[in-house]
Scaffold this motif. Structure first.
Motif, PDB file in Angstrom:
ATOM      1  N   PHE A  86       5.829   0.215 -11.188  1.00 17.46           N
ATOM      2  CA  PHE A  86       7.162   1.488 -10.172  1.00 17.46           C
ATOM      3  C   PHE A  86       8.397   0.820 -10.781  1.00 17.46           C
ATOM      4  O   PHE A  86       8.945  -0.669 -10.845  1.00 17.46           O
ATOM      5  N   ARG A  87       9.129   1.677 -12.685  1.00 21.91           N
ATOM      6  CA  ARG A  87      10.069   1.082 -12.673  1.00 21.91           C
ATOM      7  C   ARG A  87      11.255   0.349 -12.022  1.00 21.91           C
ATOM      8  O   ARG A  87      12.247  -0.644 -12.123  1.00 21.91           O
ATOM      9  N   ASP A  88      11.594   1.109 -10.764  1.00 22.22           N
ATOM     10  CA  ASP A  88      12.797   0.672  -9.877  1.00 22.22           C
ATOM     11  C   ASP A  88      12.005   0.236  -8.517  1.00 22.22           C
ATOM     12  O   ASP A  88      12.484   0.409  -7.301  1.00 22.22           O
ATOM     13  N   SER A  89      11.870  -1.542  -8.613  1.00 16.42           N
ATOM     14  CA  SER A  89      11.053  -1.711  -7.217  1.00 16.42           C
ATOM     15  C   SER A  89      11.613  -2.919  -7.152  1.00 16.42           C
ATOM     16  O   SER A  89      11.810  -4.013  -7.372  1.00 16.42           O
ATOM     17  N   ARG A  90      11.033  -3.392  -5.374  1.00 13.42           N
ATOM     18  CA  ARG A  90      11.535  -4.222  -5.292  1.00 13.42           C
ATOM     19  C   ARG A  90      10.256  -4.600  -3.675  1.00 13.42           C
ATOM     20  O   ARG A  90       9.704  -3.144  -3.884  1.00 13.42           O
ATOM     21  N   LEU A  91       9.229  -6.086  -3.848  1.00 16.38           N
ATOM     22  CA  LEU A  91       7.928  -6.252  -3.204  1.00 16.38           C
ATOM     23  C   LEU A  91       8.254  -7.070  -1.874  1.00 16.38           C
ATOM     24  O   LEU A  91       9.497  -7.947  -2.358  1.00 16.38           O
ATOM     25  N   LEU A  92       7.942  -6.738  -0.967  1.00 20.53           N
ATOM     26  CA  LEU A  92       8.046  -7.914  -0.068  1.00 20.53           C
ATOM     27  C   LEU A  92       6.495  -8.028   0.717  1.00 20.53           C
ATOM     28  O   LEU A  92       5.642  -6.613   0.798  1.00 20.53           O
ATOM     29  N   SER A  93       6.180  -8.695   0.569  1.00 20.48           N
ATOM     30  CA  SER A  93       4.269  -9.177   0.645  1.00 20.48           C
ATOM     31  C   SER A  93       4.402  -9.818   2.015  1.00 20.48           C
ATOM     32  O   SER A  93       5.408 -11.066   2.700  1.00 20.48           O
ATOM     33  N   LEU A  94       3.411  -9.904   3.095  1.00 17.97           N
ATOM     34  CA  LEU A  94       2.992 -10.147   4.474  1.00 17.97           C
ATOM     35  C   LEU A  94       1.916 -10.860   4.722  1.00 17.97           C
ATOM     36  O   LEU A  94       1.201 -10.106   4.643  1.00 17.97           O
ATOM     37  N   PRO A  95       1.791 -12.317   4.194  1.00 13.04           N
ATOM     38  CA  PRO A  95       1.211 -12.880   4.027  1.00 13.04           C
ATOM     39  C   PRO A  95       0.270 -12.195   5.894  1.00 13.04           C
ATOM     40  O   PRO A  95      -1.668 -13.247   5.650  1.00 13.04           O
ATOM     41  N   THR A  96       0.450 -12.260   6.942  1.00 13.05           N
ATOM     42  CA  THR A  96      -0.221 -12.307   7.770  1.00 13.05           C
ATOM     43  C   THR A  96      -0.549 -10.706   8.542  1.00 13.05           C
ATOM     44  O   THR A  96      -1.005 -11.117   9.261  1.00 13.05           O
ATOM     45  N   ALA A  97       0.241 -10.079   7.478  1.00 12.24           N
ATOM     46  CA  ALA A  97      -0.092  -8.475   8.087  1.00 12.24           C
ATOM     47  C   ALA A  97      -0.912  -8.049   7.394  1.00 12.24           C
ATOM     48  O   ALA A  97      -1.737  -8.429   6.161  1.00 12.24           O
ATOM     49  N   GLY A  98      -1.918  -7.285   8.311  1.00  7.62           N
ATOM     50  CA  GLY A  98      -3.544  -6.440   7.256  1.00  7.62           C
ATOM     51  C   GLY A  98      -2.382  -5.075   7.009  1.00  7.62           C
ATOM     52  O   GLY A  98      -1.410  -5.213   5.873  1.00  7.62           O
ATOM     53  N   HIS A  99      -3.456  -3.853   7.378  1.00  5.38           N
ATOM     54  CA  HIS A  99      -3.508  -3.177   6.567  1.00  5.38           C
ATOM     55  C   HIS A  99      -2.187  -2.090   7.308  1.00  5.38           C
ATOM     56  O   HIS A  99      -1.705  -1.097   6.426  1.00  5.38           O
ATOM     57  N   VAL A 100      -1.565  -2.225   7.759  1.00  5.36           N
ATOM     58  CA  VAL A 100      -0.871  -0.710   8.891  1.00  5.36           C
ATOM     59  C   VAL A 100       0.632  -1.795   8.660  1.00  5.36           C
ATOM     60  O   VAL A 100       1.266  -2.169  10.823  1.00  5.36           O
ATOM     61  N   ALA A 101       1.241  -3.007   8.166  1.00  7.46           N
ATOM     62  CA  ALA A 101       2.265  -3.073   8.742  1.00  7.46           C
ATOM     63  C   ALA A 101       3.176  -2.632   9.493  1.00  7.46           C
ATOM     64  O   ALA A 101       4.572  -3.496  10.063  1.00  7.46           O
ATOM     65  N   MET A 102       3.294  -1.361   8.922  1.00  6.80           N
ATOM     66  CA  MET A 102       5.247  -0.853  10.315  1.00  6.80           C
ATOM     67  C   MET A 102       4.234  -0.878  11.146  1.00  6.80           C
ATOM     68  O   MET A 102       5.019  -0.843  12.474  1.00  6.80           O
ATOM     69  N   MET A 103       3.125  -1.014  11.708  1.00  7.19           N
ATOM     70  CA  MET A 103       2.535  -0.940  12.930  1.00  7.19           C
ATOM     71  C   MET A 103       2.786  -2.621  13.978  1.00  7.19           C
ATOM     72  O   MET A 103       2.635  -2.241  14.734  1.00  7.19           O
ATOM     73  N   GLU A 104       2.901  -3.186  12.564  1.00  7.77           N
ATOM     74  CA  GLU A 104       1.729  -4.637  12.936  1.00  7.77           C
ATOM     75  C   GLU A 104       3.533  -5.366  13.078  1.00  7.77           C
ATOM     76  O   GLU A 104       4.167  -5.843  14.344  1.00  7.77           O
ATOM     77  N   TYR A 105       4.190  -5.160  11.996  1.00  7.37           N
ATOM     78  CA  TYR A 105       5.530  -5.623  12.486  1.00  7.37           C
ATOM     79  C   TYR A 105       6.010  -4.550  11.404  1.00  7.37           C
ATOM     80  O   TYR A 105       7.703  -4.835  10.357  1.00  7.37           O
ATOM     81  N   PRO A 106       6.569  -3.560  12.707  1.00  2.50           N
ATOM     82  CA  PRO A 106       7.947  -2.663  12.689  1.00  2.50           C
ATOM     83  C   PRO A 106       9.060  -2.727  12.071  1.00  2.50           C
ATOM     84  O   PRO A 106      10.292  -2.430  11.316  1.00  2.50           O
ATOM     85  N   GLU A 107       9.664  -4.274  12.947  1.00  2.00           N
ATOM     86  CA  GLU A 107      11.010  -4.688  12.985  1.00  2.00           C
ATOM     87  C   GLU A 107      11.789  -5.525  11.138  1.00  2.00           C
ATOM     88  O   GLU A 107      12.583  -5.074  10.782  1.00  2.00           O
ATOM     89  N   VAL A 108      10.309  -5.741  10.521  1.00  2.00           N
ATOM     90  CA  VAL A 108      10.159  -6.978   9.599  1.00  2.00           C
ATOM     91  C   VAL A 108       9.847  -5.339   8.139  1.00  2.00           C
ATOM     92  O   VAL A 108      11.428  -5.310   7.619  1.00  2.00           O
ATOM     93  N   VAL A 109       9.207  -4.618   8.206  1.00  2.00           N
ATOM     94  CA  VAL A 109       9.370  -3.360   7.810  1.00  2.00           C
ATOM     95  C   VAL A 109      11.123  -2.825   8.308  1.00  2.00           C
ATOM     96  O   VAL A 109      11.447  -2.465   6.664  1.00  2.00           O
ATOM     97  N   ALA A 110      11.744  -2.669   9.187  1.00  2.00           N
ATOM     98  CA  ALA A 110      12.745  -1.406   9.393  1.00  2.00           C
ATOM     99  C   ALA A 110      13.886  -2.630   8.033  1.00  2.00           C
ATOM    100  O   ALA A 110      14.582  -1.759   7.821  1.00  2.00           O
ATOM    101  N   GLY A 111      13.583  -3.695   8.481  1.00  2.00           N
ATOM    102  CA  GLY A 111      15.373  -4.456   7.894  1.00  2.00           C
ATOM    103  C   GLY A 111      14.694  -4.946   6.622  1.00  2.00           C
ATOM    104  O   GLY A 111      15.578  -4.591   5.444  1.00  2.00           O
ATOM    105  N   ALA A 112      14.139  -4.407   5.953  1.00  2.00           N
ATOM    106  CA  ALA A 112      13.872  -4.075   4.310  1.00  2.00           C
ATOM    107  C   ALA A 112      14.123  -3.214   3.754  1.00  2.00           C
ATOM    108  O   ALA A 112      14.480  -2.929   3.135  1.00  2.00           O
ATOM    109  N   PHE A 113      13.368  -1.917   4.636  1.00  2.00           N
ATOM    110  CA  PHE A 113      14.192  -0.374   4.781  1.00  2.00           C
ATOM    111  C   PHE A 113      15.663  -0.447   4.283  1.00  2.00           C
ATOM    112  O   PHE A 113      15.842   0.340   2.926  1.00  2.00           O
ATOM    113  N   ARG A 114      16.487  -1.341   4.939  1.00  2.00           N
ATOM    114  CA  ARG A 114      17.995  -1.120   5.557  1.00  2.00           C
ATOM    115  C   ARG A 114      18.456  -1.777   4.126  1.00  2.00           C
ATOM    116  O   ARG A 114      19.706  -1.454   3.547  1.00  2.00           O
ATOM    117  N   GLU A 115      17.809  -2.847   3.962  1.00  2.00           N
ATOM    118  CA  GLU A 115      18.388  -3.817   2.963  1.00  2.00           C
ATOM    119  C   GLU A 115      17.700  -2.325   1.337  1.00  2.00           C
ATOM    120  O   GLU A 115      18.960  -2.084   0.028  1.00  2.00           O
TER     121      GLU A 115
END
Length: 370
Positions: free
Chosen positions: A282-311
């Motif tokens: 993806f030509r204009d990408s930024r990567l967030l890796s969550l070492p303890t998350a599984g396949h549905v990070a938006m359900m496990e860690y919604p507050e972290v995903v929301a913070g990354a989207f705000r950025e």
């Protein structure tokens, strides 16, 4: 059609009466009729007028409920809508029986065109990530930013734990699995899904578990449930084999929108090793890796995903919108850790607080285990 393949059920009028879909506090559910397809759309009332629209696309076996926690986190930031793809959640099967990635993408495009609310901030998880990638590539005018959580993009070496899900696409396997597991309770099936999709299934509350069981029991009464599952799984496998301009990796390279990629270190369905390839593609990408998350990070860690989207949203505003937010491979720095790994992507440890609000994910009732 093979005699071992589940029959296609085209007419919504023949569907049995089932329990209503759960609608959370502050949410509403509506049905939208489009050419060849009817979509159920879950939304939250915007905190104020004039907020940009976000559209969320779930994964295989999931539904719009998979995004409820993240939608709550983003109240006041975006005007949130989540679709049930054809044959999933509360949406009936498509008239033409097309459950391919392209078919699902066509349904999303038809909805966005009819609603006239684009460009939107587009989110996708797993199968929904493949769908969102295709939408972004072929209709860049509809997408302001793109956020992908464990997107189902082609892998040469599929993880062993993902093989049972892929096998659902083989004609006859879904019917065989149904016979072999007919004695399984809904609780057992949901437990299997949680073990497969969550980095830590213990994060799911008892209430959320029971809600997932009720939803599964509702879905199992639908005559097209396994047909939608198997044909959509086959659609993912077929998309993995496409080359040329229709290949998903080639389409990823064509995406112009600023893209946030989120991968879980304990994902058993999408290889964590694919994160770096995605960041390069993806030509204009930024990567967030969550070492303890599984396949549905938006359900496990919604507050972290929301913070990354705000950025991501802040960057898009600062640099003038889609296609103008720096170069490929930028890193996302959110959460409690800002340590930068060798790839240039921030390795962000997911916090131990917060609770998952709904069970579900990519293989709803298959019970496929790790």
């Amino acid at each position: 059609m093979s005699s071992t393949e589940s029959p296609f059920v085209p007419a919504a009028s023949v569907l049995p009466r089932v329990a209503p879909v759960r609608v959370g506090e502050g949410e509403r559910l509506r049905s939208v009729g489009l050419p060849g397809v009817t979509l159920s759309v879950r939304s939250r009332g915007p905190a104020r007028e004039g907020l940009p629209t976000a559209l969320y696309v779930h994964g295989l076996g999931g539904s719009s409920q998979n995004w409820s926690a993240l939608m709550r986190e983003l109240d006041g930031v975006v005007d949130s809508e989540a679709v049930d793809l054809p044959g999933f959640g509360d949406s009936p099967p498509p008239d033409d029986g097309d459950y391919s990635v392209t078919g699902h993408a066509r349904a999303v495009i038809r909805y966005l065109d009819s609603a006239g609310r684009g460009p939107v901030h587009l989110f996708g998880n797993s199968l929904g990530g493949a769908v969102a990638t295709r939408v972004s590539a072929v209709r860049p005018d509809l997408v302001r930013t793109l956020t992908l959580v464990s997107p189902a993009l082609p892998e040469l070496r599929v993880q062993r734990t993902a093989v049972p899900t892929a096998l659902l696409g083989v004609p006859g396997v879904a019917a065989l699995f149904t016979r072999l597991t007919k004695e399984w309770t809904a609780e057992q099936r949901v437990g299997g899904v949680l073990a497969l999709c969550y980095g830590d299934p213990g994060r799911v509350s008892h209430e959320a578990f029971q809600q997932a069981v009720e939803e599964l029991e509702r879905r199992l009464q639908l005559p097209y449930f396994w047909d939608a599952m198997s044909r959509s799984a086959r659609g993912v496998v077929n998309a993995y084999t496409l080359g040329g301009q229709h290949g998903l990796w080639r389409q990823a390279e064509r995406v112009l929108a600023p893209t946030l990629l989120i991968y879980g270190g304990r994902d058993q369905l999408v290889g964590f090793r694919m994160a770096r390839k995605a960041a390069r593609s993806f030509r204009d990408s930024r990567l967030l890796s969550l070492p303890t998350a599984g396949h549905v990070a938006m359900m496990e860690y919604p507050e972290v995903v929301a913070g990354a989207f705000r950025e991501l949203l802040s960057e898009a505003r600062e640099f003038g919108g889609a296609g103008q937010v720096g170069g490929a491979g930028r890193s996302a720095r959110t959460g409690p850790s800002g340590d930068t790994g060798p790839s240039g992507a921030a390795e962000v440890a997911a916090p131990g607080t917060g609770s998952a609000t709904a069970a579900g994910g990519d293989v709803a009732a298959t019970g496929a285990g790790s």
